[in-house]
Design an enzyme around this catalytic site. Structure first.
Site, PDB file in Angstrom:
ATOM      1  N   ASP A  32     -21.429   9.921 -63.681  1.00 29.94           N
ATOM      2  CA  ASP A  32     -20.279  10.509 -64.365  1.00 29.94           C
ATOM      3  C   ASP A  32     -19.264   9.442 -64.750  1.00 29.94           C
ATOM      4  OD1 ASP A  32     -18.023  11.920 -65.095  1.00 29.94           O
ATOM      5  OD2 ASP A  32     -18.000  13.221 -63.333  1.00 29.94           O
ATOM      6  N   GLY A  91     -19.086  14.868 -73.224  1.00 27.08           N
ATOM      7  CA  GLY A  91     -19.215  15.127 -74.658  1.00 27.08           C
ATOM      8  C   GLY A  91     -18.464  14.158 -75.544  1.00 27.08           C
ATOM      9  N   ASP A 148     -15.368  20.048 -69.408  1.00 29.97           N
ATOM     10  CA  ASP A 148     -15.796  21.026 -68.396  1.00 29.97           C
ATOM     11  C   ASP A 148     -15.734  22.461 -68.923  1.00 29.97           C
ATOM     12  OD1 ASP A 148     -15.917  18.797 -66.855  1.00 29.97           O
ATOM     13  OD2 ASP A 148     -14.392  19.425 -65.407  1.00 29.97           O
TER      14      ASP A 148
END
Ligand SMILES: *[C@@H]1O[C@H](CO)[C@@H](O)[C@H](O)[C@H]1NC(C)=O
Ligand SMILES: *[C@@H]1O[C@H](CO)[C@@H](O)[C@H](O)[C@H]1NC(C)=O
Ligand SMILES: *[C@@H]1O[C@H](CO)[C@@H](O)[C@H](O)[C@H]1NC(C)=O
Length: 420
Positions: free
Chosen positions: A157, A196, A217
């Site tokens: 992440d 994204g 999210d």
């Protein structure tokens, strides 16, 4: 195609050599259908521990979720021992000894003994989103550690550490971890997560990512008016976000629409949102299946309602997601005001998955015609209703149904001639 295959073989033989070159396509040949399982974050945040994970595994074994295909059990952020910068905690990465007193390897052994796979989380910065030590400068070492523990899936992440980094740097840090995982020789599904941004779909597949998030999210909302806190995407926002990106998604490399909100009921400790109705959660699950998103449950599986379990375990819907052809559904028709849409996709057996989605606030009639909407020259076709589990037809005219507000009616259409 042959080139990628040869390259993949070469990679598995001489993985460390590739790790030094840093060019060419990477392919771990994993995740030929989207990953299915559970992830800890949406319900529990970093309050995770061995007892919770074992109870999750035991529950998924007993209540049918494993049987339905949900086999990845993924630890999200918060399993690590230290908070702060990695450079202040040199040496091998460790699990929190209070949360995981027997270590992660024993947990992976437990998962494997029950037919599950164990996933883990980290990021490419000095620290992760929740402030735990990241992998910066220790990518190869961490990959080796996770492989030695028996890890099967990594969510890597960069949303927080590399939010403002140039695209090329985001790409480089993900590629580095991808190479490091391949170099371990252990099959580890690689989720390159960058919320994204950085047009990640343009490059992540070639860098060996099996999935990447297409948006920020998700929130526990079907359709919240406006952009919640200027950050969160509801179910319809996420669907729209993915509509132009379907060409990037396919076997081994999927657009990830984010974890499922089914069953959160507005009670998530992490996500914003006030929850959705059973029908809306069902629509969300249908659409994630149609577009081939990974299906990772975010709710506490120990307390799922009967309705949520029925939604998550509809094998006929799951089959759309796990179809070996791997084509994500596209919008084949929409109302001028976009209040209703039809999504369609071809499946391996030449049948078509079709979802009639009513985004509006009142019941409406919708219809599908293979010739008109799917441009396939079928004279007569049969319809299988995937929520009511009923066969309909054959028809040689458009097939129409009533669709409730926020409902998706989902069907599998097949040519009568193909069956003959
Ligand atoms: C990786 O290999 C698999 C088959 O092993 C293939 O289906 C997939 O398309 C490949 N991925 C890329 C990005 O080429
Ligand atoms: C483990 O985590 C769960 C969920 O956060 C919590 O309810 C439980 O008290 C924790 N158990 C231990 C032993 O820490
Ligand atoms: C998708 O592409 C179409 C046509 O280029 C464009 O009109 C639309 O705004 C795009 N949608 C999103 C969500 O980006």
């Amino acid at each position: 195609m042959a080139f990628f295959k040869i390259l993949a073989i070469a990679l598995s033989i001489a993985a460390s050599a590739v790790a030094q070159t840093g060019t060419g396509a990477l392919n771990n040949s994993l995740s030929l259908t989207p990953a299915m399982g559970w992830s800890s974050w949406n319900q529990f945040g970093d309050s995770i521990n061995e007892t919770l994970i074992k109870e999750t595994i035991d529950t998924m074994e007993k209540n049918g979720l494993k049987e339905a295909g949900f086999t990845y059990v993924n630890l999200d952020d918060g399993w690590q021992r230290y908070k702060g910068n990695r450079k202040d905690h040199p040496g091998p990465i460790e699990a929190d000894p209070v949360k995981f007193p027997n270590g992660i390897k024993s947990l992976a052994d437990y998962a494997h003994s029950k037919g599950f796979k164990l996933g883990i989380y980290n990021g490419p910065g000095e620290n992760t989103c929740a402030g735990y030590t990241g992998s910066k400068g220790y990518e190869a070492e961490d990959a080796k550690t996770w492989a030695s523990w028996g890890i099967d899936h990594l969510k890597y992440d960069s949303c927080c550490s590399h939010k403002d980094a140039p695209d090329s740097e985001v790409q480089a840090v993900h590629r580095k971890m991808s190479e490091s995982l391949i170099a371990t020789g252990r099959p580890i599904v690689f989720h390159a997560c960058h919320c994204g941004w950085a047009d990640i779909w343009e490059w992540a597949a070639a860098d060996g990512a099996n999935q990447w998030r297409i948006g920020q999210d998700i929130s526990d909302d079907f359709n919240y008016p406006g952009n919640r806190e200027k950050y969160y995407f509801d179910v319809l926002d996420m669907l729209d976000r993915g509509a132009n990106l379907t060409k990037y998604s396919g076997p081994g490399h999927w657009n990830d629409y984010d974890m499922l909100i089914v069953g959160l009921e507005g009670k998530s400790g992490q996500l914003v949102g006030t929850g959705a109705s059973d029908i809306e959660y069902r629509t969300h699950f249908s659409m994630w299946s149609m577009v081939n998103s990974p299906l990772l449950i975010g709710a506490d599986v120990r307390t799922l309602s009967r309705a949520s379990l029925e939604t998550l375990m509809n094998q006929e819907i799951i089959a759309l997601n796990q179809d070996p052809l791997g084509l994500p559904a596209v919008v084949v028709w929409e109302a001028d005001d976009k209040s209703a849409q039809i999504y369609g996709k071809e499946l391996q057996d030449k049948s078509y998955g079709v979802a009639m989605l009513n985004r509006g606030s009142s019941t409406r009639e919708m219809s599908i015609s293979p010739r008109r909407d799917l441009t396939i020259p079928w004279d007569e076709y049969r319809v299988r209703d995937l929520w009511r589990h009923k066969d309909r037809g054959p028809y040689d005219v458009p097939f129409g149904v009533e669709v409730m507000a926020h409902e998706a009616r989902v069907f599998r259409l097949s040519n009568v001639e193909d069956a003959a």
